[in-house]
Scaffold this motif. Structure first.
Motif, mmCIF file in Angstrom:
data_model
loop_
_atom_site.group_PDB
_atom_site.id
_atom_site.type_symbol
_atom_site.label_atom_id
_atom_site.label_comp_id
_atom_site.label_asym_id
_atom_site.label_seq_id
_atom_site.Cartn_x
_atom_site.Cartn_y
_atom_site.Cartn_z
ATOM 1 N N SER A 46 -10.218 3.671 2.802
ATOM 2 C CA SER A 46 -10.360 5.108 3.012
ATOM 3 C C SER A 46 -10.164 5.512 4.474
ATOM 4 O O SER A 46 -10.386 4.729 5.402
ATOM 5 N N GLN A 94 0.854 -1.185 0.000
ATOM 6 C CA GLN A 94 0.000 0.000 0.000
ATOM 7 C C GLN A 94 0.893 1.239 0.000
ATOM 8 O O GLN A 94 2.010 1.213 0.499
ATOM 9 N N GLU A 95 0.370 2.315 -0.573
ATOM 10 C CA GLU A 95 1.107 3.566 -0.738
ATOM 11 C C GLU A 95 2.391 3.358 -1.537
ATOM 12 O O GLU A 95 3.467 3.831 -1.160
ATOM 13 N N GLN A 141 -16.107 0.259 0.840
ATOM 14 C CA GLN A 141 -14.993 -0.359 0.129
ATOM 15 C C GLN A 141 -14.742 -1.786 0.601
ATOM 16 O O GLN A 141 -14.281 -2.623 -0.177
ATOM 17 N N HIS A 153 -9.410 11.111 -1.192
ATOM 18 C CA HIS A 153 -8.436 10.527 -2.101
ATOM 19 C C HIS A 153 -9.055 9.382 -2.897
ATOM 20 O O HIS A 153 -9.886 8.625 -2.385
ATOM 21 N N ARG A 154 -8.622 9.245 -4.140
ATOM 22 C CA ARG A 154 -9.043 8.115 -4.957
ATOM 23 C C ARG A 154 -8.417 6.844 -4.408
ATOM 24 O O ARG A 154 -7.259 6.828 -4.003
ATOM 25 N N ARG A 155 -9.194 5.772 -4.382
ATOM 26 C CA ARG A 155 -8.708 4.486 -3.899
ATOM 27 C C ARG A 155 -8.865 3.443 -4.989
ATOM 28 O O ARG A 155 -9.627 3.628 -5.946
ATOM 29 N N ARG A 175 -15.017 3.751 3.825
ATOM 30 C CA ARG A 175 -14.227 2.565 4.154
ATOM 31 C C ARG A 175 -15.114 1.328 4.263
ATOM 32 O O ARG A 175 -14.781 0.262 3.762
ATOM 33 N N HIS A 191 -5.948 -0.411 0.101
ATOM 34 C CA HIS A 191 -5.712 0.612 1.122
ATOM 35 C C HIS A 191 -7.035 1.356 1.285
ATOM 36 O O HIS A 191 -7.399 2.185 0.446
#
Length: 253
Positions: free
Chosen positions: A133, A51-52, A142, A109-111, A139, A131
Motif C-alpha cells: 500500500s 506488479q501493476e 500487509q 486501493h484494494r491489494r 503497508r 504490491h
C-alpha cells in the motif's frame, strides 16, 4: 566477494536448481510494450513477479500476450489478485496456485498477492508477488500478512518479489528484511535504485528469500547483455530487480 557476472539458470546433478527471479512493476503495460518485452527476455527469468499488471478490460488477454512474447506462461494473479501477477518458464512444475485479496481499507486501493508453489528440479519453492500500500500503516500490516502467507505455504523455500513502496529504512521493508533475506543486501550486483524518477533515487522494489535459499546475485540489470538504458526508461516507470538464487535439493521436497 561481490559477484561480477550473473549466474545462468541450471538444474544440477543432485536436483538442486539455480534460477533467475525477476520483480518488475510494469505500470499496467501503459508504456512501451516492446521495450518491456526486450527487458524481460534479456533477463531470461524462470520466475517473474509482476506488479501493476493490467486489471481491467481484457486483462487476461494482455497477460497472456506478455507471457507469449517473453517465452513464459501465466502462473497466477492479475485482476483476481488486484494487480500482482506471476509468470514462469517451462522449467517450473506447478503444484498449486492461489490469488489472495487483502483486507480493504475504505478509501484506499484494494491489494492482493499472487501466490504459487512450484518445483525446479528436486527443489520446491513457494512464490509470491506483492504490491504494498501507499499508506504507511496499511503497508506495515500487509508486510505481516506477506510473512504469514509464506510461512503457511508448506514449502521448504520461499521467494517474494514486490514493490514495497518504501525504502529499506521504512518499517514494512525492515519487517520483511528481518525475517527474510533481502537479496540485494546479501549479494549486490548491477544497480541498486529501482525508482529513479524521484529525487533522490530510491530502492523501493525488492526480491526476498527465506533462509536456506542461497542468494548468488541481485540488482537492477543495467549491464546485462541485451538491455539498454533506453529500453529501461521506456518500458515502465520502475526498474526491474533480477536475482539469481540456488535452491538446494531435498529439504522436505
Amino acid at each position: 566477494m561481490l559477484p561480477s557476472m550473473l549466474p545462468n539458470s541450471v538444474t544440477e546433478s543432485d536436483g538442486s536448481a539455480v534460477i533467475r527471479a525477476l520483480s518488475y512493476n510494469i505500470r499496467s503495460m501503459r508504456d512501451d510494450e516492446e521495450a518491456l518485452v526486450r527487458v524481460i527476455r534479456a533477463c531470461a527469468p524462470d520466475l517473474v513477479f509482476i506488479q501493476e499488471a493490467p486489471r481491467f478490460f481484457r486483462w487476461r488477454k494482455h497477460a497472456a500476450r506478455l507471457a507469449s512474447k517473453t517465452d513464459l506462461v501465466v502462473l497466477s494473479g492479475g485482476a483476481t489478485a488486484a494487480g500482482p501477477l506471476l509468470l514462469c518458464s517451462l522449467r517450473a512444475f506447478v503444484e498449486r496456485t492461489e490469488d489472495v485479496l487483502l483486507p480493504l481499507t475504505p478509501g484506499l486501493h484494494r491489494r492482493g498477492f499472487a501466490t504459487a508453489v512450484v518445483r525446479f528440479g528436486a527443489a520446491r519453492v513457494a512464490v509470491l508477488s506483492a504490491h504494498l500500500s501507499l499508506d504507511g500503516a496499511e503497508r506495515r500490516a500487509q508486510a505481516d500478512l506477506l510473512l504469514d502467507r509464506l510461512g503457511s505455504a508448506d514449502a521448504p523455500y520461499a521467494i517474494a518479489g514486490g514493490d514495497i513502496n518504501e525504502p529499506p529504512s521504512g518499517p514494512a521493508f525492515r519487517r520483511l528484511s528481518a525475517e527474510l533475506q533481502d537479496c540485494w543486501t546479501v549479494a549486490p550486483w548491477g544497480g541498486e535504485h529501482t525508482f529513479v524518477r524521484s529525487t533522490p533515487p530510491r530502492r523501493i522494489d525488492a526480491v526476498f528469500a527465506t533462509r536456506g535459499v542461497e542468494v548468488l546475485a541481485c540488482g537492477v540489470p543495467t549491464s546485462l547483455p541485451g538491455i539498454t538504458a533506453s529500453d529501461l526508461d521506456r518500458a515502465t516507470d520502475h526498474l526491474p530487480v533480477l536475482a539469481t538464487v540456488r535452491l538446494p535439493a531435498g529439504a522436505g521436497a
